[in-house]
Design a protein around this motif. Structure first.
Motif, PDB file in Angstrom:
ATOM      1  N   GLY A 206       0.847  -1.197   0.000  1.00  0.00           N
ATOM      2  CA  GLY A 206       0.000   0.000   0.000  1.00  0.00           C
ATOM      3  C   GLY A 206       0.874   1.235   0.000  1.00  0.00           C
ATOM      4  O   GLY A 206       0.746   2.105   0.854  1.00  0.00           O
TER       5      GLY A 206
ATOM      6  N   GLU B 219       0.941  -1.548  -4.782  1.00  0.00           N
ATOM      7  CA  GLU B 219      -0.180  -0.605  -4.654  1.00  0.00           C
ATOM      8  C   GLU B 219      -1.365  -1.127  -5.455  1.00  0.00           C
ATOM      9  O   GLU B 219      -1.220  -1.496  -6.618  1.00  0.00           O
TER      10      GLU B 219
ATOM     11  N   ASP C  76      -3.158  -6.458  -5.407  1.00  0.00           N
ATOM     12  CA  ASP C  76      -3.600  -6.564  -4.030  1.00  0.00           C
ATOM     13  C   ASP C  76      -2.456  -7.191  -3.223  1.00  0.00           C
ATOM     14  O   ASP C  76      -1.926  -8.239  -3.606  1.00  0.00           O
ATOM     15  N   ALA C  77      -2.111  -6.560  -2.117  1.00  0.00           N
ATOM     16  CA  ALA C  77      -0.998  -7.063  -1.300  1.00  0.00           C
ATOM     17  C   ALA C  77      -1.280  -8.450  -0.729  1.00  0.00           C
ATOM     18  O   ALA C  77      -0.359  -9.215  -0.455  1.00  0.00           O
TER      19      ALA C  77
ATOM     20  N   TYR D  96       2.349   1.306   5.985  1.00  0.00           N
ATOM     21  CA  TYR D  96       2.093   2.596   6.611  1.00  0.00           C
ATOM     22  C   TYR D  96       0.722   3.133   6.251  1.00  0.00           C
ATOM     23  O   TYR D  96       0.372   3.249   5.083  1.00  0.00           O
TER      24      TYR D  96
ATOM     25  N   THR E   3       6.283   8.889   5.101  1.00  0.00           N
ATOM     26  CA  THR E   3       5.378   8.631   3.973  1.00  0.00           C
ATOM     27  C   THR E   3       4.547   9.894   3.712  1.00  0.00           C
ATOM     28  O   THR E   3       4.494  10.808   4.547  1.00  0.00           O
TER      29      THR E   3
ATOM     30  N   PHE F 263       1.277  10.188   3.777  1.00  0.00           N
ATOM     31  CA  PHE F 263       0.253  10.340   4.808  1.00  0.00           C
ATOM     32  C   PHE F 263       0.864  10.721   6.148  1.00  0.00           C
ATOM     33  O   PHE F 263       0.289  11.506   6.898  1.00  0.00           O
TER      34      PHE F 263
END
Ligand SMILES: C[S@@+](CC[C@H](N)C(=O)[O-])C[C@H]1O[C@@H](n2cnc3c(N)ncnc32)[C@H](O)[C@@H]1O
Length: 219
Positions: A58, A81, A108-109, A128, A197, A199
Motif C-alpha cells: 500500500g 499498490e 492486491d498485497a 504505513y 510517507t 500520509f
C-alpha cells in the motif's frame, strides 16, 4: 459539483496519468510486467542481482519507498499498490527518480503475501497507514487478519522486520494484538516510515498522533 462532473473529472485525470510517451517510458523502467490471469513473484527474477528485499504494501504515491531505495542502493525494493492510477503515478515518479533497485507492482498485497512470495524471502515489510475500513460491512477489506499475519511470518527472512504505522488508535490496537497473537514480538528498531510517507507527513502537519511499531518473529 454535480456527481457526473466529478466522475468525468476523475476519468480525465486518470487518463492523463496513463498517457504521454515520457510518462509511459518512465513507468516502464520500473513496472513489473505480467501477462495472463496468474502472476507469481520470484524476487530473483525482478532484479539483476541478489540483495535483501524490502517491500512496502500500500505504498501510495511512493514518497517513502522511492527515498528509501535511493538511500539504500545495496538493497532491493518492491512497492505494492492496489489502485491503478496511484500505482502508475508512483511508477512515473520512481522511473523519473532513476531508481534501479526499485520495482512497482499494481496488485492486491494479500495474494502476494499469502501465495506469491517464496518463504523467508523478505528482509523487511513496511505497512504505513493502511486503510482502516471503519464500517462493519467493510471490515473484510482490512489488510491485517490472522491469515495475513501468518503470510507475513511465512515470507519474512529469519532476522526480518515488519514496520507498521497508523493514525487510527483502535486499528493500531487491533493490528498489534493480531501480530502478537500470530507469533510476532516487538522489536526495538525505529519505524522508518512513521514520519516519512505522504500520509505521515500530512497527519503530522495536522498534529495527529501516529501509532507505530516494529516487529520481528519469535522463532
Ligand atoms: C491511506 S493510503 C497510505 C499510502 C502510503 N502508505 C502513505 O503512508 O502515504 C493506503 C494505500 O493503500 C492502498 N491499498 C489499500 N488496500 C490495498 C491492498 N489490499 N493491497 C495494496 N494496496 C492497498 C490504497 O490504494 C492506498 O494507496
Amino acid at each position: 459539483m454535480a456527481a457526473g462532473r466529478i466522475i468525468m473529472s476523475r476519468i480525465r485525470k486518470g487518463s492523463r496519468v496513463w498517457s504521454g510517451a515520457e510518462r509511459l517510458a518512465a513507468a516502464a523502467r520500473v513496472t513489473v510486467p505480467h501477462e495472463g490471469d496468474y502472476f507469481t513473484v520470484a524476487p530473483r527474477a525482478l532484479f539483476d542481482r541478489q540483495a535483501p528485499l524490502e517491500i512496502e504494501l500500500g505504498a501510495g504515491r511512493g514518497d517513502f519507498i522511492i527515498a528509501r531505495a535511493a538511500a539504500y542502493p545495496e538493497r532491493n525494493f518492491l512497492a505494492v499498490e492496489l489502485a491503478g492510477t496511484i500505482a502508475q503515478l508512483m511508477a512515473i515518479r520512481a522511473g523519473r527518480a532513476g531508481a534501479t533497485n526499485l520495482r512497482v507492482v499494481r496488485m492486491d498485497a494479500r495474494p502476494l503475501v499469502h501465495l506469491m512470495l517464496p518463504a523467508a524471502s523478505v528482509a523487511a515489510y513496511h505497512v504505513y497507514f493502511p486503510d482502516p475500513w471503519p464500517k462493519e460491512r467493510h471490515v473484510k477489506h482490512r489488510l491485517f487478519t490472522p491469515v495475513f499475519a501468518a503470510g507475513l511470518i511465512r515470507t519474512l527472512a529469519p532476522d526480518g522486520r515488519l514496520f507498521v504505522a497508523t493514525d487510527v488508535a483502535a486499528y493500531a490496537e487491533g493490528i498489534f494484538a493480531t501480530l502478537l497473537a500470530a507469533g510476532f514480538v516487538r522489536a526495538e528498531s525505529a519505524v522508518p516510515g512513521a514520519e516519512l510517507t505522504g500520509f505521515a507527513m500530512k497527519f503530522r502537519a495536522q498534529g495527529r498522533a501516529v501509532h507505530a511499531g516494529a516487529f520481528r518473529v519469535d522463532r
